[in-house]
Design a protein around this motif. Structure first.
Motif, PDB file in Angstrom:
ATOM      1  N   SER A 193       0.881   3.762  -3.239  1.00  0.00           N
ATOM      2  CA  SER A 193       0.424   5.295  -2.846  1.00  0.00           C
ATOM      3  C   SER A 193       1.415   6.246  -3.362  1.00  0.00           C
ATOM      4  O   SER A 193       1.033   7.381  -4.110  1.00  0.00           O
TER       5      SER A 193
ATOM      6  N   LYS B 234       1.116   6.238  -7.059  1.00  0.00           N
ATOM      7  CA  LYS B 234      -0.125   6.899  -7.581  1.00  0.00           C
ATOM      8  C   LYS B 234       0.183   8.262  -7.517  1.00  0.00           C
ATOM      9  O   LYS B 234      -0.064   9.104  -8.404  1.00  0.00           O
ATOM     10  N   CYS B 235       0.861   8.805  -6.572  1.00  0.00           N
ATOM     11  CA  CYS B 235       1.183  10.244  -6.470  1.00  0.00           C
ATOM     12  C   CYS B 235       2.113  10.690  -7.548  1.00  0.00           C
ATOM     13  O   CYS B 235       2.021  11.802  -8.367  1.00  0.00           O
TER      14      CYS B 235
ATOM     15  N   GLN C 210       0.932  -1.170   0.004  1.00  0.00           N
ATOM     16  CA  GLN C 210      -0.017  -0.089   0.073  1.00  0.00           C
ATOM     17  C   GLN C 210       0.745   1.352  -0.017  1.00  0.00           C
ATOM     18  O   GLN C 210       0.553   2.320  -0.793  1.00  0.00           O
TER      19      GLN C 210
END
Length: 146
Positions: free
Chosen positions: A101, A104-105, A97
């Motif tokens: 994350s 994704k950023c 995760q």
């Protein structure tokens, strides 16, 4: 069948047909009868976590690597996506995760920066082409057709 043996099988999911092992245990409990001890019956609840889907954003990262790789953000996002997938394969959902994350950023920044720079490039190219064509037409007028 006694009340205790029925209580034993309430944990089976509704709508799922019983397996051979469940039927065999039910038969054994019915044949043996209820437990003879007067001790209170204790139950154990086992919570089985369903594996939550952690998106690794690898397709998005690959797209950004190929098409929107300004400042190498797409490539870095792709690396984090691969790390996230590796963590997921090992079973480390927290690590997966965290890497997902970050990927994704980075993908968001790569996409926004890539779109802004591409649009800016198109605007500069279009205005530059217009300025060049205007300059050429003025030179033709000024020099009388040369």
């Amino acid at each position: 069948m006694s009340h205790n043996s029925q209580h034993f099988f309430l944990g089976a999911p509704h709508g799922v047909p019983p397996t051979y092992e469940m039927l065999k245990e039910e038969h054994e409990v019915a044949v043996l009868g209820a437990p003879q001890s007067s001790a209170p019956v204790t139950t154990t609840v086992i919570n089985i976590r369903s594996e939550t889907a952690v998106p690794d954003h690898i397709v998005w990262s690959l797209f950004n690597t190929i098409f929107m790789n300004w400042c190498c953000l797409g490539f870095v996002a792709f690396a984090y996506s691969v790390k996230s997938r590796d963590r997921k394969m090992v079973g480390d959902m927290t690590g997966a995760q965290t890497y997902a994350s970050t990927a994704k950023c980075l993908n968001i920044w790569a996409l926004v920066l890539g779109l802004l720079l591409t649009i800016t490039f198109i605007i500069v190219l279009a205005t530059g082409s217009l300025m060049i064509s205007q300059t050429i037409s003025e030179m033709i007028k000024y020099h009388g057709g040369y």
